[in-house]
Design an enzyme around this catalytic site. Structure first.
Site, PDB file in Angstrom:
ATOM      1  N   ARG A 112      33.170  19.462 -27.901  1.00  0.00           N
ATOM      2  CA  ARG A 112      33.215  18.083 -27.441  1.00  0.00           C
ATOM      3  C   ARG A 112      32.932  17.159 -28.628  1.00  0.00           C
ATOM      4  O   ARG A 112      32.537  17.618 -29.708  1.00  0.00           O
ATOM      5  CB  ARG A 112      32.180  17.868 -26.330  1.00  0.00           C
ATOM      6  N   ASN A 150      29.785  10.289 -22.328  1.00  0.00           N
ATOM      7  CA  ASN A 150      28.641  11.193 -22.155  1.00  0.00           C
ATOM      8  C   ASN A 150      27.868  11.276 -23.461  1.00  0.00           C
ATOM      9  O   ASN A 150      28.434  11.633 -24.505  1.00  0.00           O
ATOM     10  CB  ASN A 150      29.114  12.601 -21.770  1.00  0.00           C
ATOM     11  N   GLU A 151      26.589  10.908 -23.404  1.00  0.00           N
ATOM     12  CA  GLU A 151      25.692  11.092 -24.544  1.00  0.00           C
ATOM     13  C   GLU A 151      26.326  10.616 -25.862  1.00  0.00           C
ATOM     14  O   GLU A 151      26.523  11.386 -26.801  1.00  0.00           O
ATOM     15  CB  GLU A 151      25.257  12.548 -24.664  1.00  0.00           C
ATOM     16  N   GLU A 302      20.018  13.531 -16.287  1.00  0.00           N
ATOM     17  CA  GLU A 302      20.127  14.969 -16.528  1.00  0.00           C
ATOM     18  C   GLU A 302      18.765  15.549 -16.876  1.00  0.00           C
ATOM     19  O   GLU A 302      17.972  14.941 -17.595  1.00  0.00           O
ATOM     20  CB  GLU A 302      21.077  15.272 -17.692  1.00  0.00           C
ATOM     21  N   GLU A 349      28.344  26.382 -22.877  1.00  0.00           N
ATOM     22  CA  GLU A 349      27.031  26.253 -22.251  1.00  0.00           C
ATOM     23  C   GLU A 349      26.931  27.116 -20.993  1.00  0.00           C
ATOM     24  O   GLU A 349      26.347  26.714 -19.992  1.00  0.00           O
ATOM     25  CB  GLU A 349      26.743  24.782 -21.927  1.00  0.00           C
ATOM     26  N   HIS A 352      23.480  27.439 -19.854  1.00  0.00           N
ATOM     27  CA  HIS A 352      22.746  26.247 -19.430  1.00  0.00           C
ATOM     28  C   HIS A 352      22.541  26.338 -17.925  1.00  0.00           C
ATOM     29  O   HIS A 352      23.462  26.639 -17.180  1.00  0.00           O
ATOM     30  CB  HIS A 352      23.536  24.981 -19.780  1.00  0.00           C
TER      31      HIS A 352
END
Length: 673
Positions: A112, A150-151, A302, A349, A352
């Site tokens: 990403r 995102n982030e 999150e 992930e 995760h």
């Protein structure tokens, strides 16, 4: 603050990625969400390649079906723009829009965040996909809010970034003359005579210019903010009643000034993944989010359901999902969200954690997820009043960026860790703290901690002076006030802009090796005390491993002169170290500093300014402030008190209430006077 449309109480849920699963799983997902009490999920964060499988060709059918199922199940949606992960075709069509590392390496698709925010092709494609989503779903009954990107946190050093950087610099500094002055370009012959000579801080032979590097971090934050604003403008135009946000992430690597960004979002949302000390780090992250939100409610977007991040997986203890979520809510979050709903089977992930773990719903984790979902509706009333804080810790993102320069007296100083220590000491010793910026009004706080505030402007230094003159107590740690906002050292003695306020002048720094310590002596042989007025106890647990009737300093020491201040502690002659004691024979830890002031106090106006020229242990720091450890976390919000026992032993709460190990309580109490 604008709350997600259609939601009255606290938010509960997480990232949902239906595209990762066969459609026959979706119905089970919705049924499990209803069982868990989920009312909000984030959808589509990384789905650009599925939504636009080829340039200009969209496939919304799968998303239509997923949103329809969620709506039928009574679950609201934060619909994301998927611009954090462009599809594979994008890099092939626009190779110049892939980001370039500082060493000149052009990155390729495969993860990403592989894009340059300054590349016109990326900006245009991002606006197009956001527009397509808004046009299709702006009136969808499940839509509660827009979740942009995102982030945010990528960086690039390519020619697109270079051109945008020069434009940004011209707007900030105005002229090349001003830029050369701010960056001290006369050193090493870096003087610029034309704007096209100015580049991002790419890989170079030796040390980069710290002022250039600092400005580049500022530029990256503003460049990404411009991307956010472009998407927000489209979403706002097409769906004016739907709130727009993005999720802030915290870390040294993040070139985002969240405090500035917070003015642009309708709801501050954060991602938080604690590691070594989950309760203290959770309180830190929650209090920082409240600062970014200006004291308004915010949202934990999150967290991990099962494990902490770090070098190896560390499972959460039984009940910890609820305890840490409750700590966030006590400190201002209007809900508890997770990444992600269902743990992935593959991808980067795959380990995760998820609210539905690999083991499935017949698991401890999912049962605890359901327990938390059942608890949250009962907490809504308790979250209406603001969090009551008695002290503040100063936080300045740009000061942290400046302390990442490789040319500092010590490259081992971590600004986040310095701030974490100050916050941790208050947290573990009963003080609920706000974070504050050096420019904020500090008059409401009894005392303010200033950990290693390397950069400070003249205006912010004057603000701290007014706070002390008005009766406040300021506790300043080493390497504060040393440089101006351009990262230029203030000459005449350290700590520069704060020297007169503190009544001291530091002649030399003596950073210590990691394993070294320097003993401190207190006049009269008494305990280390600063005389700060007592504050109400409402924090958590004793500090592990604290002992030592003889306090020591670590990491840093200084050759300090008194210029109006008094010495509360001085550097002492080292004793011979024992077999397990820290080294005391390192440079700067011996007779050279013996007898010199180490911790000082200066009366200024109606208040007091303290200075710490070395790093104290947490216990010594607390003793200096007149604090004692307490065994549970307590946060007061008006007439409500949140109490959480993170320990393994039974503890006493308020009003004789006994809290079992891992227990918690939310009680209605008399409002504080």
């Amino acid at each position: 603050m604008d709350w997600p449309r259609g939601l009255e109480g606290l938010c509960y849920g997480g990232d949902y990625n239906p595209e990762q699963w066969p459609e026959e799983v979706w119905k089970e997902d919705v049924e499990l969400m209803r069982r868990a009490g989920v009312n909000l999920v984030t959808v589509g964060v990384f789905s650009w390649a599925r939504l636009e499988p080829s340039p200009g060709v969209h496939d919304f059918g799968w998303l239509d079906r997923a949103l329809g199922l969620l709506h039928e199940g009574g679950i609201r949606v934060g619909l994301a723009t998927p611009t954090a992960s462009p599809p594979p075709w994008f890099g092939l069509a626009h190779p110049d829009a892939l980001n370039v590392a500082a060493d000149g390496t052009r990155l390729t698709h495969g993860s990403r965040d592989t894009y340059c925010v300054s590349a016109p092709a990326y900006r245009d494609a991002s606006v197009r996909i956001a527009t397509a989503l808004a046009e299709r779903y702006r009136e969808h009954p499940a839509l509660a809010m827009w979740h942009v990107h995102n982030e945010y946190g990528t960086r690039c050093h390519c020619d697109h970034a270079a051109a945008a950087f020069r434009t940004w610099l011209e707007a900030r500094h105005g002229t090349l003359e001003a830029l050369n002055d701010a960056w001290t370009t006369s050193f090493w012959g870096q003087h610029y005579s034309a704007w096209e000579q100015v580049m991002p801080p790419r890989a170079t032979q030796y040390l980069p210019n710290p002022s250039q590097t600092l400005d580049f971090r500022r530029f990256l934050s503003d460049a990404m903010l411009a991307c956010f604003r472009e998407q927000k403008a489209v979403l706002r135009e097409l769906s004016p009643d739907v709130p727009v946000t993005t999720n802030f992430v915290f870390g040294d690597w993040v070139p985002v000034d969240q405090r500035r960004w917070a003015r642009e979002v309708d709801l501050v949302a954060i991602d938080h993944y604690p590691a070594a000390d989950p309760p203290a780090e959770t309180a830190f992250g929650a209090d920082l989010a409240r600062h970014w939100a200006g004291g308004e409610p915010w949202l934990l977007m999150e967290q991990a359901a099962v494990t902490y991040t770090g070098p190896r997986m560390a499972a959460k203890r039984p009940g910890e999902i609820t305890r840490l979520s409750l700590s966030h809510i006590a400190r201002g979050s209007r809900g508890a969200m997770f990444f992600q709903w269902r743990a992935s089977r593959g991808g980067a992930e795959l380990w995760h954690s998820g609210m539905v773990p690999h083991a499935g719903p017949d698991s401890r984790i999912f049962r605890e997820v359901c327990e938390l979902g059942a608890l949250l509706p009962a907490l809504e009333e308790a979250t209406r009043a603001p969090v009551e804080a008695e002290a503040a810790v100063l936080w300045d993102t740009e000061a942290g960026w400046a302390l990442q320069s490789p040319g500092l007296p010590s490259t081992e100083l971590s600004y986040p860790e310095a701030v974490r220590q100050a916050h941790r000491v208050l947290y573990r010793h009963g003080v609920t703290a706000d974070f504050a910026h050096p420019s904020d009004d500090l008059s409401a706080y009894g005392f303010v901690l200033v950990p290693s505030l390397y950069l400070i402007s003249d205006a912010d230094a004057e603000n701290l002076r007014r706070y002390v003159e008005g009766g406040g107590t300021l506790v300043v740690s080493f390497l504060s006030g040393v440089a101006d906002e351009h990262a230029r050292v203030r000459t005449g003695g350290y700590p520069g802009a704060l020297r007169d306020l503190l009544g001291i002048r530091v002649e030399e720094f003596h950073p210590l090796p990691p394993d070294a310590a320097i003993p401190l002596s207190v006049p009269g042989g008494g305990p280390l005390r600063a005389g700060i007025r007592p504050v109400a106890r409402n924090g958590t647990g004793p500090l592990p491993g604290e002992r030592a009737p003889h306090d020591t300093g670590t990491f840093w020491s200084e050759h300090l002169h008194l210029e109006g201040a008094e010495a509360l502690a001085r550097y002492a002659v080292p004793d011979a170290p024992g077999p397990r004691a820290p080294r005391t024979d390192a440079p700067g830890t011996g007779a050279a500093l013996a007898g010199r002031p180490a911790i000082t106090r200066h009366r200024h106006g109606g208040g007091t300014a303290l200075y710490l020229s070395t790093r104290l242990t947490d216990g010594a720091y607390a003793r200096l402030l007149g604090l004692e450890p307490v065994p549970v976390e307590r946060v007061r919000r008006g007439g409500w008190l949140f109490t959480i026992n993170h320990g393994d032993e039974e503890q006493e709460g308020t009003g004789g209430l006994r809290l079992s190990p891992g227990g918690y309580a939310v009680q209605k109490v008399q409002p504080a006077v």
